[in-house]
Enzyme design. Structure first.
Site, mmCIF file in Angstrom:
data_model
loop_
_atom_site.group_PDB
_atom_site.id
_atom_site.type_symbol
_atom_site.label_atom_id
_atom_site.label_comp_id
_atom_site.label_asym_id
_atom_site.label_seq_id
_atom_site.Cartn_x
_atom_site.Cartn_y
_atom_site.Cartn_z
ATOM 1 N N ASP A 1 86.225 24.219 150.930
ATOM 2 C CA ASP A 1 85.045 24.079 150.066
ATOM 3 C C ASP A 1 83.997 25.125 150.451
ATOM 4 O O ASP A 1 83.706 25.305 151.631
ATOM 5 C CB ASP A 1 84.454 22.678 150.324
ATOM 6 N N GLU B 1 84.330 15.586 139.001
ATOM 7 C CA GLU B 1 83.742 14.445 139.730
ATOM 8 C C GLU B 1 82.751 13.676 138.858
ATOM 9 O O GLU B 1 81.961 14.263 138.104
ATOM 10 C CB GLU B 1 83.021 14.989 140.983
#
Ligand code: KIV
Length: 263
Positions: free
Chosen positions: A83, A181
């Site tokens: 990430d 998400e």
């Protein structure tokens, strides 16, 4: 899931089977998760569940590289996603410089960027320079302060159309998959089917191409955070506390160590 996934095999799962992604931050857990996951994500969520901070924003490039190396050591046969933390992809040059660090200093297979249509140019610059990119659309934890909290997306027609534009822009920029998400389940499927690359959901319902969970949430180890979208597969916190209590009691009572533990 013993064969290491590749970008090509990940893309081929679309419409065939669901992808399993789990986060890990160290070699110990990466090794335990490897046999049953397609992809291991070294998420900047480590800033919360590993480092104890209240959001992900202060995670640094050096920390992500340290943890990604640990995960790659523990799960040598896994497709590892690193990430990119907040502030490390503010423009094309910064994004490429930091992504090159990931590829040169770790064995990660791709970077993940919280990016929709607004950052598609950055994604394109990375992919055209040999960096494999997993996008991240919908609720973006790195925007928690600017958005005034964690807000589920896709509640209005306008938000739905924006999410479709985000997904399409990231795909056109060369991303090979994306995380989506915190999106209303009834529209998530439509967004996933608007692109040809896998869309891996977290808090986005079942009609997507895979699921990702933070390992410490799904193992019930992280007690500070109990969102609706997490399924706890064990009560890790209670198991750990009970084990440590038994150890402490044994030390006090001199039940431990015994003959078999002694040189
Ligand atoms: O940082 C992270 O763990 C993530 C997941 C929540 C997808 O981005």
């Amino acid at each position: 899931m013993n064969k290491k996934m590749t970008i090509s095999s990940i893309k081929k799962t679309k419409g065939v089977r669901s992808l399993v992604m789990i986060t890990a931050y160290d070699a110990l857990f990466a090794k335990l998760l490897e046999p049953n996951s397609d992809m291991i994500l070294v998420g900047d969520s480590l800033n919360m569940s590993f480092a104890g901070k209240s959001d992900t924003l202060s995670a640094t490039m050096d920390q992500m590289i340290y943890h990604t190396n640990a995960v790659c050591m523990g799960a040598k046969n896994s497709f590892v996603v690193c990430d990119m933390p907040f502030g490390t992809f503010i423009n094309k040059e910064e994004a490429l410089k930091n992504s090159i660090r990931v590829f040169q200093e770790t064995q990660a297979d791709c970077v993940k960027i919280e990016a929709g249509e607004d950052k598609a140019e950055i994604v394109k610059y990375l992919t055209s320079n040999g960096i494999a990119v997993c996008g991240h659309i919908g609720l973006l934890p790195q925007s928690v302060r600017s958005q005034g909290g964690y807000k589920v997306k896709g509640k209005t027609e306008q938000e739905k159309l924006q999410l479709i534009r985000d997904a399409k822009a990231i795909e056109a920029a060369g991303a090979f998959c994306m995380v989506m998400e915190g999106v209303k389940a009834e529209i998530a499927g439509e967004i996933a089917s608007s692109v040809t690359i896998p869309v891996i959901g977290i808090g986005a319902g079942a009609d997507v191409d895979g699921q990702v969970l933070v390992f410490s949430d799904m193992l019930g180890l992280f007690e500070e955070f109990n969102p609706k979208f997490v399924k706890k597969y064990m009560d890790g916190a209670t198991l750990v506390k009970n084990a440590v209590k038994r150890y402490a009691d044994d030390v006090q009572s001199k039940e431990f160590p015994q003959e078999i533990h002694t040189y």
